[in-house]
Enzyme design. Structure first.
Site, PDB file in Angstrom:
ATOM      1  CG  ASN A  50       5.965   0.774   4.872  1.00  0.00           C
ATOM      2  OD1 ASN A  50       5.768  -0.113   4.026  1.00  0.00           O
ATOM      3  ND2 ASN A  50       6.989   0.733   5.719  1.00  0.00           N
ATOM      4  CD  GLU A  80      10.051  -1.708   6.003  1.00  0.00           C
ATOM      5  OE1 GLU A  80       9.131  -1.225   5.306  1.00  0.00           O
ATOM      6  OE2 GLU A  80       9.848  -2.595   6.849  1.00  0.00           O
ATOM      7  CG  ASP A 134      10.788 -10.759   2.548  1.00  0.00           C
ATOM      8  OD1 ASP A 134      10.141 -11.818   2.675  1.00  0.00           O
ATOM      9  OD2 ASP A 134      10.254  -9.671   2.295  1.00  0.00           O
ATOM     10  CG  HIS A 136       7.227  -2.949   2.916  1.00  0.00           C
ATOM     11  ND1 HIS A 136       7.385  -3.271   4.245  1.00  0.00           N
ATOM     12  CD2 HIS A 136       6.286  -3.828   2.449  1.00  0.00           C
ATOM     13  CE1 HIS A 136       6.587  -4.285   4.540  1.00  0.00           C
ATOM     14  NE2 HIS A 136       5.909  -4.641   3.474  1.00  0.00           N
TER      15      HIS A 136
HETATM   16  P1  PGA Z   1       0.514  -8.949   3.458  1.00  0.00           P
HETATM   17  O1  PGA Z   1       2.003  -8.391   3.378  1.00  0.00           O
HETATM   18  O2  PGA Z   1       0.308  -9.815   2.229  1.00  0.00           O
HETATM   19  O3  PGA Z   1       0.454  -9.754   4.714  1.00  0.00           O
HETATM   20  O4  PGA Z   1      -0.407  -7.773   3.449  1.00  0.00           O
HETATM   21  C1  PGA Z   1       2.443  -7.783   2.206  1.00  0.00           C
HETATM   22  C2  PGA Z   1       3.698  -6.982   2.458  1.00  0.00           C
HETATM   23  O5  PGA Z   1       3.877  -6.426   3.562  1.00  0.00           O
HETATM   24  O6  PGA Z   1       4.532  -6.854   1.536  1.00  0.00           O
END
Ligand code: PGA
Length: 255
Positions: free
Chosen positions: A142, A149, A74, A144
């Protein structure tokens, strides 16, 4: 669990560093399964220890950067590879060999303008490259996956999306003193499930509730990470803190 569940293999480690060897092993296994595989990397703090080791392996020639094509999940809208805060910028900072792969066209960036035609062309390009042999994944607090999301249909391929408020909060530090972006282009759940092998990592207590929902809640859009249970060839790597809500014990031999 329902009859349709295809439960991932779950391994719990004493700490995040102990999982890095397994991740490197997954990359090596993918390189062994097919010539010049397409490898999908993930951004976020979860993968920084992995990238430190992976970059060293590339720089020392222990892994040949010509042996694979790289891509990622992404990108924030309006973030070309040289803009701080963007995902490709982060990947190149964490793993400098990605910089030369970008120049040589063997690091395939997600179109940062989010144009639907370009995103469709990007998805087709990934298919022409043989499809993803391995996709690394993080998970949001959350639930995702990439920037899918809660509420996002599982059928979507690459698409433009609005970021959830918790996602923006978690990204605040990387953009400070600017506001975190509102929008991104992301692989859809269908794009992710098309990869032949999925390896999801979650470390730290903040991820424990999302991990529990991923593994225990009904599969559905309320928790996008439950889509992993539709895949059939997935591995989840956790540290003890992230596993704490899921009733899992650390496997003694896992580290
Ligand atoms: P993070 O992000 O590795 O910084 O915890 C993971 C995500 O939000 O998919």
């Amino acid at each position: 669990m329902t009859a349709q569940d295809r439960a991932p293999e779950v391994r719990v480690f004493a700490d995040a560093a102990a999982a890095v060897d397994v991740l490197l092993g997954e990359v090596r296994a993918a390189l062994g399964r097919r010539a010049r595989p397409l490898l999908g990397f993930a951004t976020g703090g979860t993968f920084h220890p992995f990238f430190a080791r992976f970059a060293a392996e590339l720089q020392q020639g222990a892994i040949d950067e010509r042996a694979f094509v790289a891509t990622h999940l992404d990108e924030y809208l309006g973030f070309p590879p040289d803009r701080r805060g963007g995902m490709v910028h982060e990947l190149v900072s964490q793993c400098p060999p990605f910089g030369s792969m970008l120049v040589h066209g063997t690091m395939v960036p997600v179109p940062h303008d989010g144009d639907p035609e370009r995103l469709r062309a990007h998805e087709e390009r990934l298919q022409r490259l043989g499809g993803l042999e391995l996709q690394l994944l993080g998970i949001g607090r959350n639930g995702h996956l990439a920037f899918n999301e809660p509420g996002t249909a599982f059928e979507l391929g690459f698409h433009r999306t609005d970021l959830a408020e918790s996602t923006r909060q978690d990204a605040r530090a990387r953009f400070s003193p600017e506001e975190p972006p509102q929008r991104a282009a992301t692989a859809g759940i269908a794009s992710i499930l098309a990869a032949r092998r999925l390896v999801l990592c979650a470390f730290g207590a903040a991820k424990a509730p999302a991990v529990r929902r991923m593994l225990r809640d009904p599969v559905g859009v309320a928790c996008p990470a439950t889509a992993l249970r539709r895949h059939g060839n997935s591995l989840v790597l956790l540290d003890r803190a992230a596993a704490a809500d899921s009733g899992l014990d650390a496997a003694p031999a896992a580290g």
